[in-house]
Design an enzyme around this catalytic site. Sequence first.
Site, PDB file in Angstrom:
ATOM      1  CB  CYS A  20      54.921  64.168  29.020  1.00 54.82           C
ATOM      2  SG  CYS A  20      53.263  64.324  28.368  1.00 54.82           S
ATOM      3  CG  HIS A  71      57.456  66.939  26.453  1.00 51.53           C
ATOM      4  ND1 HIS A  71      57.188  65.666  25.993  1.00 51.53           N
ATOM      5  CD2 HIS A  71      56.260  67.496  26.768  1.00 51.53           C
ATOM      6  CE1 HIS A  71      55.870  65.467  26.057  1.00 51.53           C
ATOM      7  NE2 HIS A  71      55.300  66.550  26.521  1.00 51.53           N
ATOM      8  CD  GLU A  86      48.950  60.617  30.347  1.00 43.00           C
ATOM      9  OE1 GLU A  86      48.957  61.753  30.782  1.00 43.00           O
ATOM     10  OE2 GLU A  86      48.002  60.124  29.717  1.00 43.00           O
TER      11      GLU A  86
END
Lengths: 352, 162
Positions: free
Chosen positions: A116, A238, A84
């Site tokens: 992400c 994550h 990103e």
Amino acid sequence: MSEEPVGIVSYGAYVPRYRIAPAEIGAVWGADGEAMGKGLGVFRKSVPAPDEDTITISTEALRQALARGRISPQSIGALYVGSESHPYAVKPTATVVAQAVGATPYLTAADFEFACKAGTAAIQTCMGLVKSRMITYGVAIGSDTSQGAPGDALEYSASAGGAAFIIGRERLLAEINATESFTTDTPDFWRREGQRYPSHGGRFTGEPAFFRHVGECGRRMMERMEMTPKDYRHVVFHQPNGKFPQRIGKTLGFTDEQMRYGLVTPYLGNTYSGAALLGLANVLDHADPGDRVLVVGYGSGAGSDAFDLTVSDRIHQFDRQGPRIQEFLDGGTPLNYALYAKFRGKIHLGGS
Amino acid sequence: MTIARFWRETPQRYNLGGSRCSSCGSAFFPPRAVCPTCPEHRRSLGKMEPLQLSGEGEVYSFTVVHDPAEGFEMQVPYVLALVKTPEGPILTGQVVDVLPAEVHVGLRVQATFRKLREEGKSGVIHYGYKFAVAREEGREPVAPEGESVPEPRREGPRPART
């Protein structure tokens, strides 16, 4: 399951050398940074040098992966960089990386963006291309040099780093048995065009966003594979901070021991697209043949990608040249806030 | 103007592509089309072979830059070194992620891929090689000058509060 295996042939990682501690950040903004760090489960975060960005991090990670796997860059058929924080709004990160590792010109390349989880999306794309025999090797990179606005909660965790995975059919370190995704339109975190720093929905980033998507995706993956949490040796989520992945891990029924190697954010900060992939790289650094591994990535906006892997016998012969993830977790040069602000371009020099 | 010049030099800047004279064996970086050391230069024409440098090397000499070139203001003071490669050529390059006091003649370094410069806020970004201290040097973390932040102690993950 698959008639022909697909999986990870090699992997590499890179994390910039500099680190800053939450206490140092909090001291500038009149906050108890140490408490903030403890609350987030982040003890320090990585900071890129002024001459590092997503392109340089991706290149270093992929060079390591190619060297370790002894793979000719010319045999790469597809190269995708998920981030990103691509340095250009228009002009691919992937072309610079491909040229810098010597993979050009006979390959397809593109940049991915999904907050992400762009790196895990790139792995899925490579799996499809490899499995359909359109390519021999596909490269999926997740890498970021993300920023939080000065003083914002994100500033305590947003860091830099990345990992590169080479996906193929043969000489697998780990077979990817299956992948699963869970995607909805959930505005928990975003950055509008031209904006320097991202915005987020505060507490909204928790239950309806991270926990719902990671939870649903992880459960679905296990149901499909007829697996239970205790069947996995390692699990990677994550990790926007140290706390969220531990909480979802507990909710799903995983132990601290299963999460031990997959959790790297406490010592590196949130590397965004690199986060789950660096966790997976650390797991592969420590894995044994036969280990089952569950990976559940997450990207705001929002979606989760899950992977069920089985580590192969080759893992013990794998030549892990270059730094292992543990070196990144332990090492680094500490920075004070003034140097950090200078490195991250937060100081206005005047002029244009 | 610089777009075309940098683009032409991409193989050297990105991948350390040099050349070697097949007559006398001399190695060059950046690559040369004619060997300057052969007594009869013309004999080397068409006989120069591509040479891939490994990126390894050691500091042959260095200087510390305090008065930066444009675009390097954020990196002052930085180290500019002559790096002797095992293949022969001596390369000029910045040594990064290091304090000037840590650099010495003979320091082993390894090429790393970095941003070289940006053409303003809207222009092209140029990338290429710089040098970082080689892993074999076994460097311990070093705090920058005036640094007061201690390296945080390694702690185990905290159990989550649910």
